[in-house]
Motif scaffolding. Structure first.
Motif, mmCIF file in Angstrom:
data_model
loop_
_atom_site.group_PDB
_atom_site.id
_atom_site.type_symbol
_atom_site.label_atom_id
_atom_site.label_comp_id
_atom_site.label_asym_id
_atom_site.label_seq_id
_atom_site.Cartn_x
_atom_site.Cartn_y
_atom_site.Cartn_z
ATOM 1 N N THR A 1 17.644 -10.148 -12.832
ATOM 2 C CA THR A 1 18.381 -8.975 -12.361
ATOM 3 C C THR A 1 17.823 -7.656 -12.905
ATOM 4 O O THR A 1 18.457 -6.612 -12.727
ATOM 5 C CB THR A 1 19.873 -9.105 -12.721
ATOM 6 N N ASP B 1 24.496 -4.692 -1.542
ATOM 7 C CA ASP B 1 25.006 -5.567 -2.588
ATOM 8 C C ASP B 1 24.391 -6.948 -2.455
ATOM 9 O O ASP B 1 24.043 -7.392 -1.367
ATOM 10 C CB ASP B 1 26.523 -5.684 -2.499
ATOM 11 N N ALA C 1 25.095 -7.773 -7.979
ATOM 12 C CA ALA C 1 24.095 -6.768 -8.312
ATOM 13 C C ALA C 1 23.936 -5.824 -7.132
ATOM 14 O O ALA C 1 24.146 -6.203 -5.978
ATOM 15 C CB ALA C 1 22.753 -7.431 -8.645
ATOM 16 N N SER C 2 23.567 -4.609 -7.416
ATOM 17 C CA SER C 2 23.264 -3.649 -6.354
ATOM 18 C C SER C 2 21.993 -2.922 -6.743
ATOM 19 O O SER C 2 21.581 -2.926 -7.896
ATOM 20 C CB SER C 2 24.428 -2.677 -6.145
ATOM 21 N N GLY C 3 21.379 -2.310 -5.778
ATOM 22 C CA GLY C 3 20.130 -1.607 -6.022
ATOM 23 C C GLY C 3 19.069 -1.993 -5.020
ATOM 24 O O GLY C 3 18.121 -1.262 -4.793
ATOM 25 N N MET C 4 19.227 -3.151 -4.374
ATOM 26 C CA MET C 4 18.311 -3.570 -3.327
ATOM 27 C C MET C 4 18.558 -2.684 -2.110
ATOM 28 O O MET C 4 19.685 -2.346 -1.800
ATOM 29 C CB MET C 4 18.584 -5.041 -2.983
ATOM 30 N N PHE D 1 18.321 -3.949 -11.323
ATOM 31 C CA PHE D 1 19.540 -3.894 -10.526
ATOM 32 C C PHE D 1 20.712 -3.481 -11.402
ATOM 33 O O PHE D 1 20.716 -3.729 -12.604
ATOM 34 C CB PHE D 1 19.866 -5.273 -9.921
ATOM 35 N N HIS D 2 21.717 -2.894 -10.781
ATOM 36 C CA HIS D 2 22.987 -2.645 -11.469
ATOM 37 C C HIS D 2 23.779 -3.947 -11.367
ATOM 38 O O HIS D 2 24.088 -4.408 -10.272
ATOM 39 C CB HIS D 2 23.745 -1.492 -10.816
#
Length: 173
Positions: free
Chosen positions: A93, A129, A118-121, A96-97
């Motif tokens: 991860t 998400d 996780a988010s950031g993608m 990623f957040h």
């Protein structure tokens, strides 16, 4: 002195028995379809498979790419899965957040498992998400990821999906 050493060995073996009982007992053999999604041809995953040396990468995706299940699996004997789990989660991860990571039941194959979000993608320029589970047992570690328009971010549902995949893809060695 020998008796004390032997007693210590037995105590350690019993303490970690849940981790080491199936050392090398399984191999990875992914199904051609999962959750109604067809497996992505290996040629489309070549670039991704170089991320982790010795890892096998498997993907499942709708034709319109609205939903994806992606796995990175590394087969190797792991003496203490619980000692490896957090390292794999962190490495998988990075960038990623990450939030809501919690320990979940790993299912009938044993070992240990954590799931989270996780988010950031980015997809079409917008953050997306992603839900993930990481499991580690005596035979392998695996990172299971789901993302897309219709992906549930409920941790219990995600853990169920990961356990279903394990049941199909981890076969006796």
């Amino acid at each position: 002195m020998a008796a004390v050493g032997f007693a210590a060995f037995i105590a350690l073996a019993l303490a970690f028995a849940h981790d080491t009982a199936d050392l090398g007992a399984y191999r990875y053999s992914p199904p051609e379809e999962f959750l109604g999604l067809p497996r992505v041809p290996a040629g489309r995953l070549t670039k991704a498979s170089t991320v982790v040396r010795g890892a096998k990468v498997t993907g499942y995706q709708t034709s319109d790419r609205s939903r994806t299940v992606f796995l990175t699996v590394r087969e190797l004997p792991i003496v203490s899965p619980s000692a490896v789990l957090d390292t794999v989660v962190t490495e998988a991860t990075t960038g990623f957040h990450v939030e809501n990571v919690r320990t979940v039941d790993p299912g009938e194959r044993g070992g240990v498992m954590k799931c989270g979000h996780a988010s950031g993608m980015k997809k079409a320029g917008k953050p997306q998400d992603m839900a993930f589970c990481v499991w580690v047992d005596g035979s392998m570690w695996a990172v299971y990821m789901e993302h897309g328009d219709d992906v549930t971010l409920d941790t219990d549902d995600l853990a169920n999906d990961a356990r279903k995949f394990r049941h199909l893809a981890e076969v006796r060695a």
